[in-house]
Enzyme design. Sequence first.
Site, short mmCIF file in Angstrom:
data_model
loop_
_atom_site.label_atom_id
_atom_site.label_comp_id
_atom_site.label_asym_id
_atom_site.label_seq_id
_atom_site.Cartn_x
_atom_site.Cartn_y
_atom_site.Cartn_z
CG ASN A 134 -2.64 9.62 -5.37
OD1 ASN A 134 -3.63 10.34 -5.39
ND2 ASN A 134 -2.47 8.66 -4.48
CB SER A 172 -0.94 0.01 1.21
OG SER A 172 -0.19 0.05 2.43
NE ARG A 200 -2.02 5.91 0.95
CZ ARG A 200 -1.55 4.93 1.69
NH1 ARG A 200 -0.23 4.70 1.73
NH2 ARG A 200 -2.35 4.16 2.39
#
Length: 244
Positions: free
Chosen positions: A172, A164, A168
Amino acid sequence: VVLGVIGSFFLWRAARKATSGVPGRFQAAVEILAEMVENQAKGVVHNAKSRKLVSPLALSVFVWIFLMNAMDMLPVDAIPALWHGAGPALGFKDYMRVVPTADLSTTLGLSFSVLIVCLVYNIKIKGIGGWAHELVAAPFGDKWFLYPVNFLMQMIEFTAKTVSHGMRLFGNMFAGELVFMLIALMGGVWAWQFNPLTGGFWLGFGHVVAGTVWSIFHILVITLQAFIFMMLTLIYVGQAHDSH
């Protein structure tokens, strides 16, 4: 790698030319940045000795990721256009993406490096025996019949944190790069079929407006994503200092 060297060079220059008197604008900016990171580290990592390594690590992570994210602000076809001639001539493929953090190998490489740091501090602070006992005794308690379940949960936790952490940042920045490419296509279609008397004119107008708005908004995104990755690095290292 080049961006990391550039970021380290500017931080080194600021440290080398630091004065105890009234600082210049460059020194003041670096001092503000370093103080911000140090304050965040103090709130998460309570071991002063560990912060001597963790704080510079977090500062390096923030600056490096910010610079890599900032490559998204360049025109999407500028560096690839230069590479179009230079790359194949050097024997490389005619392919270039300029945002390193929009590549999963980069972000997972960073998150895996943070995992290694966490494992080192787990062993350093708790000892091999203490950490090994924690792996089988937490989170459900020190019962022999719970050891396999506890160990499985610990492995899931380490894996989830690492994946994660990298995903992440990648998600993005990949989305941001994709939006910039779509906006650039609007301008490309307008330039290819330019005729002020047709609807294609609005593609060119939309390209300028959308590109400007998204670029301004993306300044916040690239800074925020670098800050989040830095904070998660500090949090994970801080958790490695805590006993369960």
